[in-house]
Motif scaffolding. Structure first.
Motif, PDB file in Angstrom:
ATOM      1  N   PRO A 102       8.413  -6.195 -11.361  1.00  0.00           N
ATOM      2  CA  PRO A 102       7.311  -5.255 -11.147  1.00  0.00           C
ATOM      3  C   PRO A 102       6.382  -5.736 -10.050  1.00  0.00           C
ATOM      4  N   TRP A 103       6.031  -4.815  -9.171  1.00  0.00           N
ATOM      5  CA  TRP A 103       5.231  -5.170  -8.017  1.00  0.00           C
ATOM      6  C   TRP A 103       3.750  -5.233  -8.373  1.00  0.00           C
ATOM      7  N   GLN A 104       3.009  -5.975  -7.558  1.00  0.00           N
ATOM      8  CA  GLN A 104       1.561  -6.036  -7.690  1.00  0.00           C
ATOM      9  C   GLN A 104       0.940  -5.868  -6.316  1.00  0.00           C
ATOM     10  N   VAL A 105      -0.086  -5.053  -6.258  1.00  0.00           N
ATOM     11  CA  VAL A 105      -0.802  -4.804  -5.013  1.00  0.00           C
ATOM     12  C   VAL A 105      -2.286  -4.963  -5.299  1.00  0.00           C
ATOM     13  N   GLY A 106      -2.995  -5.596  -4.390  1.00  0.00           N
ATOM     14  CA  GLY A 106      -4.415  -5.810  -4.626  1.00  0.00           C
ATOM     15  C   GLY A 106      -5.235  -5.812  -3.358  1.00  0.00           C
ATOM     16  N   GLN A 107      -6.343  -6.498  -3.411  1.00  0.00           N
ATOM     17  CA  GLN A 107      -7.316  -6.494  -2.321  1.00  0.00           C
ATOM     18  C   GLN A 107      -6.724  -6.837  -0.958  1.00  0.00           C
ATOM     19  N   PRO A 108      -5.901  -7.868  -0.820  1.00  0.00           N
ATOM     20  CA  PRO A 108      -5.424  -8.212   0.525  1.00  0.00           C
ATOM     21  C   PRO A 108      -4.659  -7.083   1.207  1.00  0.00           C
ATOM     22  N   GLU A 109      -3.867  -6.326   0.429  1.00  0.00           N
ATOM     23  CA  GLU A 109      -3.044  -5.268   1.023  1.00  0.00           C
ATOM     24  C   GLU A 109      -3.809  -3.965   1.232  1.00  0.00           C
ATOM     25  N   LEU A 110      -4.867  -3.727   0.478  1.00  0.00           N
ATOM     26  CA  LEU A 110      -5.469  -2.391   0.452  1.00  0.00           C
ATOM     27  C   LEU A 110      -6.839  -2.299   1.115  1.00  0.00           C
ATOM     28  N   TYR A 111      -7.660  -3.299   0.920  1.00  0.00           N
ATOM     29  CA  TYR A 111      -9.065  -3.135   1.281  1.00  0.00           C
ATOM     30  C   TYR A 111      -9.304  -2.968   2.774  1.00  0.00           C
ATOM     31  N   ALA A 112      -8.613  -3.776   3.581  1.00  0.00           N
ATOM     32  CA  ALA A 112      -8.967  -3.847   5.003  1.00  0.00           C
ATOM     33  C   ALA A 112      -8.843  -2.502   5.709  1.00  0.00           C
ATOM     34  N   GLN A 113      -7.832  -1.692   5.368  1.00  0.00           N
ATOM     35  CA  GLN A 113      -7.627  -0.419   6.052  1.00  0.00           C
ATOM     36  C   GLN A 113      -7.726   0.778   5.106  1.00  0.00           C
ATOM     37  N   GLY A 114      -8.322   0.582   3.935  1.00  0.00           N
ATOM     38  CA  GLY A 114      -8.575   1.693   3.038  1.00  0.00           C
ATOM     39  C   GLY A 114      -7.320   2.354   2.501  1.00  0.00           C
ATOM     40  N   ARG A 115      -6.263   1.575   2.349  1.00  0.00           N
ATOM     41  CA  ARG A 115      -5.020   2.136   1.826  1.00  0.00           C
ATOM     42  C   ARG A 115      -5.075   2.243   0.308  1.00  0.00           C
ATOM     43  N   SER A 116      -4.211   3.077  -0.260  1.00  0.00           N
ATOM     44  CA  SER A 116      -4.180   3.231  -1.706  1.00  0.00           C
ATOM     45  C   SER A 116      -2.753   3.404  -2.188  1.00  0.00           C
ATOM     46  N   VAL A 117      -2.542   3.082  -3.472  1.00  0.00           N
ATOM     47  CA  VAL A 117      -1.226   3.186  -4.099  1.00  0.00           C
ATOM     48  C   VAL A 117      -1.366   4.011  -5.372  1.00  0.00           C
ATOM     49  N   GLY A 118      -0.474   4.979  -5.528  1.00  0.00           N
ATOM     50  CA  GLY A 118      -0.415   5.777  -6.744  1.00  0.00           C
ATOM     51  C   GLY A 118       0.970   5.711  -7.340  1.00  0.00           C
ATOM     52  N   GLY A 119       1.125   6.289  -8.517  1.00  0.00           N
ATOM     53  CA  GLY A 119       2.424   6.286  -9.166  1.00  0.00           C
ATOM     54  C   GLY A 119       2.657   7.571  -9.919  1.00  0.00           C
ATOM     55  N   PHE A 120       3.951   7.862 -10.181  1.00  0.00           N
ATOM     56  CA  PHE A 120       4.271   9.082 -10.924  1.00  0.00           C
ATOM     57  C   PHE A 120       5.588   8.923 -11.661  1.00  0.00           C
ATOM     58  N   SER A 121       5.619   9.397 -12.898  1.00  0.00           N
ATOM     59  CA  SER A 121       6.836   9.508 -13.699  1.00  0.00           C
ATOM     60  C   SER A 121       6.754  10.809 -14.473  1.00  0.00           C
ATOM     61  N   ILE A 122       7.701  11.698 -14.255  1.00  0.00           N
ATOM     62  CA  ILE A 122       7.648  12.985 -14.944  1.00  0.00           C
ATOM     63  C   ILE A 122       7.875  12.807 -16.440  1.00  0.00           C
ATOM     64  N   LEU A 123       8.683  11.810 -16.840  1.00  0.00           N
ATOM     65  CA  LEU A 123       8.906  11.586 -18.259  1.00  0.00           C
ATOM     66  C   LEU A 123       7.642  11.052 -18.931  1.00  0.00           C
ATOM     67  N   ALA A 124       6.925  10.175 -18.239  1.00  0.00           N
ATOM     68  CA  ALA A 124       5.675   9.669 -18.795  1.00  0.00           C
ATOM     69  C   ALA A 124       4.636  10.775 -18.893  1.00  0.00           C
ATOM     70  N   LEU A 125       4.582  11.662 -17.892  1.00  0.00           N
ATOM     71  CA  LEU A 125       3.642  12.787 -17.938  1.00  0.00           C
ATOM     72  C   LEU A 125       3.984  13.707 -19.102  1.00  0.00           C
ATOM     73  N   ALA A 126       5.279  13.935 -19.338  1.00  0.00           N
ATOM     74  CA  ALA A 126       5.691  14.802 -20.446  1.00  0.00           C
ATOM     75  C   ALA A 126       5.195  14.265 -21.778  1.00  0.00           C
ATOM     76  N   GLN A 127       5.150  12.934 -21.914  1.00  0.00           N
ATOM     77  CA  GLN A 127       4.713  12.334 -23.166  1.00  0.00           C
ATOM     78  C   GLN A 127       3.195  12.282 -23.289  1.00  0.00           C
ATOM     79  N   SER A 128       2.512  12.026 -22.175  1.00  0.00           N
ATOM     80  CA  SER A 128       1.065  11.792 -22.241  1.00  0.00           C
ATOM     81  C   SER A 128       0.239  13.052 -22.016  1.00  0.00           C
TER      82      SER A 128
END
Length: 325
Positions: A243-269
């Motif tokens: 499993p990947w990890q992303v944090g301050q070094p990769e995101l903060y400097a240029q205002g990048r963001s990471v999101g995620g999606f799973s249709i099966l997880a959405l169906a349950q939640s």
């Protein structure tokens, strides 16, 4: 009834056709006389690696089209004989499939059962990746990994329809690249060279949105291919990496963001959110915006052949199993 399941993990040959009891729906459920079943990479991973398998024997299959056979207690808006498509947590490789009514969708007028089998996972997922999670705006640039697959083919068409400034893709072969160019893509790159290709194609700027089902090193290189304020949406881990990890070094400097999606997880939640998403996504099929990419069809009894084709990474578009004549 006939069904396909496996009792051990392994190659496609572990899939077996068995005779099983016809199930009855519980409260809040329906049973469906299956016409067609969608084949997904998650099915292949379940068979080969035990992905999302709670116990053996296991019957794969996440999406099915057909007619409602029986309706359980408390179900409203669905009736016997109604043509539907459904998203299920597993078990769709069968002549009769049990589904929670909240993830059963009556077919829009003019949509046939064969096409409908490709709806439940592919089209809502592609729509969510681009719009609900990715927040694509007209004029922005997009990079899609797996551009010649089912989700990738639909994502290319949806991005083009949304006014994307350029739609780039990643494929594993020239044949797949040729296929993707017919479904909304401007330029295709290979998995090894996509980061350099993106920088060249965008004059060093990077892309505004990356859609990544691969994970691992591919995800981290995708972050490097983002423009300032760019977004990456992860929707799988086909690489099998940790499993990947992303944090301050990769995101903060240029205002990048990471999101995620799973249709099966959405169906349950949040099943009601899934229903609203599905309605928006299905409309893109009925209005002609999206042409669903069904490229191969196998009888239910030849599910192993479908898995062999998908597992060989040479398939394009969407694969189906034909259950009813």
């Amino acid at each position: 009834m006939r069904a396909v399941e496996f009792q051990e993990y392994g190659a496609p040959e572990v899939l077996r056709v068995v005779q099983a009891e016809i199930p009855e729906p519980g409260p809040g459920q329906v049973t469906i006389d299956a016409a067609f079943v969608g084949v997904n990479f998650a099915d292949v991973k379940a068979r080969a690696e035990g992905y999302r398998v709670q116990s053996l024997p296991f019957r794969p299959g996440l999406e099915v089209s057909g007619r409602v056979r029986a309706v359980g207690e408390g179900v409203e808006g669905l009736v016997r004989g109604q043509e539907v498509a459904a998203l299920v947590g597993g078990g769709a490789y069968a002549e009769v499939v049990v589904a929670d009514a909240v993830t059963v969708f009556p077919l829009p007028a003019g949509l046939d059962l064969r096409t409908a089998a490709a709806l439940p996972t592919v089209v809502p997922t592609a729509h969510a990746l681009l719009h609900e999670v990715g927040r694509l705006r007209a004029g922005e640039t997009v990079l899609v990994h797996g551009a010649a697959g089912g989700i990738g083919t639909v994502a290319g068409q949806l991005a083009r329809a949304a006014g994307a400034g350029a739609v780039y893709g990643v494929t594993s072969s020239p044949a797949k690249a040729e296929y993707a160019l017919k479904h909304g893509y401007d330029e295709l790159f290979t998995a090894d060279t996509f980061a350099d290709g993106v920088r060249r194609a965008t004059g060093g700027r990077g892309v505004d949105l990356v859609l990544d089902p691969v994970g691992g090193d591919t995800l981290h290189r995708g972050l490097d291919a983002l423009a300032v304020f760019g977004r990456l949406v992860s929707f799988g881990n086909a690489s099998g990496a940790e499993p990947w990890q992303v944090g301050q070094p990769e995101l903060y400097a240029q205002g990048r963001s990471v999101g995620g999606f799973s249709i099966l997880a959405l169906a349950q939640s949040a099943p009601e959110a899934l229903r609203a998403l599905a309605e928006r996504a299905f409309a893109k099929v009925t209005d002609g915006t999206v042409n669903l990419p069904i490229t191969a069809e196998f009888p239910l009894t030849e599910a192993a052949e479908a898995h062999r084709l998908m597992g060989g990474r040479t398939s394009t578009g969407k694969l189906l199993l034909r259950v009813a004549d």
